[in-house]
Motif scaffolding. Sequence first.
Motif, PDB file in Angstrom:
ATOM      1  N   MET A 154       0.844  -1.175   0.000  1.00 34.43           N
ATOM      2  CA  MET A 154       0.000   0.000   0.000  1.00 34.43           C
ATOM      3  C   MET A 154       0.891   1.241   0.000  1.00 34.43           C
ATOM      4  O   MET A 154       1.798   1.356   0.813  1.00 34.43           O
ATOM      5  N   GLN A 155       0.635   2.141  -0.920  1.00 33.92           N
ATOM      6  CA  GLN A 155       1.430   3.360  -1.077  1.00 33.92           C
ATOM      7  C   GLN A 155       0.585   4.561  -0.645  1.00 33.92           C
ATOM      8  O   GLN A 155      -0.233   5.043  -1.405  1.00 33.92           O
ATOM      9  N   LEU A 156       0.773   4.999   0.584  1.00 34.76           N
ATOM     10  CA  LEU A 156       0.055   6.176   1.085  1.00 34.76           C
ATOM     11  C   LEU A 156       1.060   7.313   1.220  1.00 34.76           C
ATOM     12  O   LEU A 156       1.927   7.268   2.086  1.00 34.76           O
ATOM     13  N   THR A 157       0.932   8.290   0.354  1.00 34.83           N
ATOM     14  CA  THR A 157       1.892   9.390   0.380  1.00 34.83           C
ATOM     15  C   THR A 157       1.233  10.737   0.625  1.00 34.83           C
ATOM     16  O   THR A 157       1.895  11.667   1.064  1.00 34.83           O
ATOM     17  N   ASN A 158      -0.059  10.832   0.285  1.00 31.90           N
ATOM     18  CA  ASN A 158      -0.743  12.108   0.497  1.00 31.90           C
ATOM     19  C   ASN A 158      -2.164  11.836   0.991  1.00 31.90           C
ATOM     20  O   ASN A 158      -2.599  10.692   1.093  1.00 31.90           O
ATOM     21  N   LEU A 159      -2.850  12.902   1.284  1.00 29.24           N
ATOM     22  CA  LEU A 159      -4.190  12.790   1.832  1.00 29.24           C
ATOM     23  C   LEU A 159      -5.142  12.085   0.870  1.00 29.24           C
ATOM     24  O   LEU A 159      -5.940  11.239   1.284  1.00 29.24           O
ATOM     25  N   ALA A 160      -5.044  12.381  -0.418  1.00 30.97           N
ATOM     26  CA  ALA A 160      -5.911  11.742  -1.404  1.00 30.97           C
ATOM     27  C   ALA A 160      -5.720  10.228  -1.414  1.00 30.97           C
ATOM     28  O   ALA A 160      -6.696   9.468  -1.491  1.00 30.97           O
ATOM     29  N   SER A 161      -4.488   9.765  -1.322  1.00 34.19           N
ATOM     30  CA  SER A 161      -4.244   8.315  -1.323  1.00 34.19           C
ATOM     31  C   SER A 161      -4.764   7.669  -0.036  1.00 34.19           C
ATOM     32  O   SER A 161      -5.240   6.534  -0.063  1.00 34.19           O
ATOM     33  N   LEU A 162      -4.707   8.389   1.064  1.00 29.96           N
ATOM     34  CA  LEU A 162      -5.258   7.879   2.314  1.00 29.96           C
ATOM     35  C   LEU A 162      -6.777   7.764   2.219  1.00 29.96           C
ATOM     36  O   LEU A 162      -7.360   6.749   2.611  1.00 29.96           O
ATOM     37  N   TYR A 163      -7.423   8.781   1.684  1.00 31.58           N
ATOM     38  CA  TYR A 163      -8.872   8.724   1.499  1.00 31.58           C
ATOM     39  C   TYR A 163      -9.264   7.583   0.558  1.00 31.58           C
ATOM     40  O   TYR A 163     -10.264   6.911   0.780  1.00 31.58           O
ATOM     41  N   ASN A 200      -5.776   1.488  17.917  1.00 27.63           N
ATOM     42  CA  ASN A 200      -4.962   0.484  17.220  1.00 27.63           C
ATOM     43  C   ASN A 200      -4.843   0.806  15.730  1.00 27.63           C
ATOM     44  O   ASN A 200      -3.755   0.701  15.148  1.00 27.63           O
ATOM     45  N   PHE A 201      -5.952   1.203  15.122  1.00 30.47           N
ATOM     46  CA  PHE A 201      -5.921   1.541  13.700  1.00 30.47           C
ATOM     47  C   PHE A 201      -5.072   2.789  13.469  1.00 30.47           C
ATOM     48  O   PHE A 201      -4.300   2.857  12.506  1.00 30.47           O
ATOM     49  N   TRP A 202      -5.185   3.765  14.343  1.00 28.33           N
ATOM     50  CA  TRP A 202      -4.390   4.986  14.224  1.00 28.33           C
ATOM     51  C   TRP A 202      -2.900   4.667  14.349  1.00 28.33           C
ATOM     52  O   TRP A 202      -2.078   5.213  13.613  1.00 28.33           O
ATOM     53  N   LEU A 203      -2.540   3.777  15.243  1.00 28.48           N
ATOM     54  CA  LEU A 203      -1.133   3.390  15.380  1.00 28.48           C
ATOM     55  C   LEU A 203      -0.605   2.792  14.076  1.00 28.48           C
ATOM     56  O   LEU A 203       0.527   3.063  13.678  1.00 28.48           O
ATOM     57  N   GLU A 204      -1.423   1.987  13.408  1.00 31.82           N
ATOM     58  CA  GLU A 204      -1.014   1.411  12.127  1.00 31.82           C
ATOM     59  C   GLU A 204      -0.813   2.504  11.076  1.00 31.82           C
ATOM     60  O   GLU A 204       0.156   2.472  10.312  1.00 31.82           O
ATOM     61  N   LEU A 205      -1.736   3.452  11.023  1.00 28.68           N
ATOM     62  CA  LEU A 205      -1.663   4.509   9.997  1.00 28.68           C
ATOM     63  C   LEU A 205      -0.512   5.472  10.217  1.00 28.68           C
ATOM     64  O   LEU A 205       0.020   6.021   9.252  1.00 28.68           O
ATOM     65  N   GLN A 206      -0.140   5.706  11.451  1.00 25.21           N
ATOM     66  CA  GLN A 206       0.900   6.709  11.726  1.00 25.21           C
ATOM     67  C   GLN A 206       2.219   6.402  11.038  1.00 25.21           C
ATOM     68  O   GLN A 206       2.983   7.322  10.759  1.00 25.21           O
TER      69      GLN A 206
END
Length: 90
Positions: free
Chosen positions: A1-10, A79-85
């Motif tokens: 998973m490539q999350l680099t900006n807000l759009a990719s996170l959404y 827990n989910f926030w820890l993964e995303l950070q």
Amino acid sequence: MQLTNLASLYQYFDDMVASDADSDTLFASSYLRGFISLAASSYGDEQQALSAQLAQEVSEQLHQARTELAPQDRQLVNNFWLELQGYFSA
């Protein structure tokens, strides 16, 4: 998973819905999305990078809102926030 900006996170959050993620994950992701969107509005548009500063703002808001959720739900979100950070950089 490539999350680099807000759009990719959404997009990642949207893809969870399309892939029939479990209800706990969907709850945590939608709850966090609200906090991320609110914090991100101060920093730029959806092309903004996932910065450490943005992550810090979200963490502070989650801490302030900690009494909104039941302990079990708060743990799911944390827990989910820890993964995303890990995707938010300096």
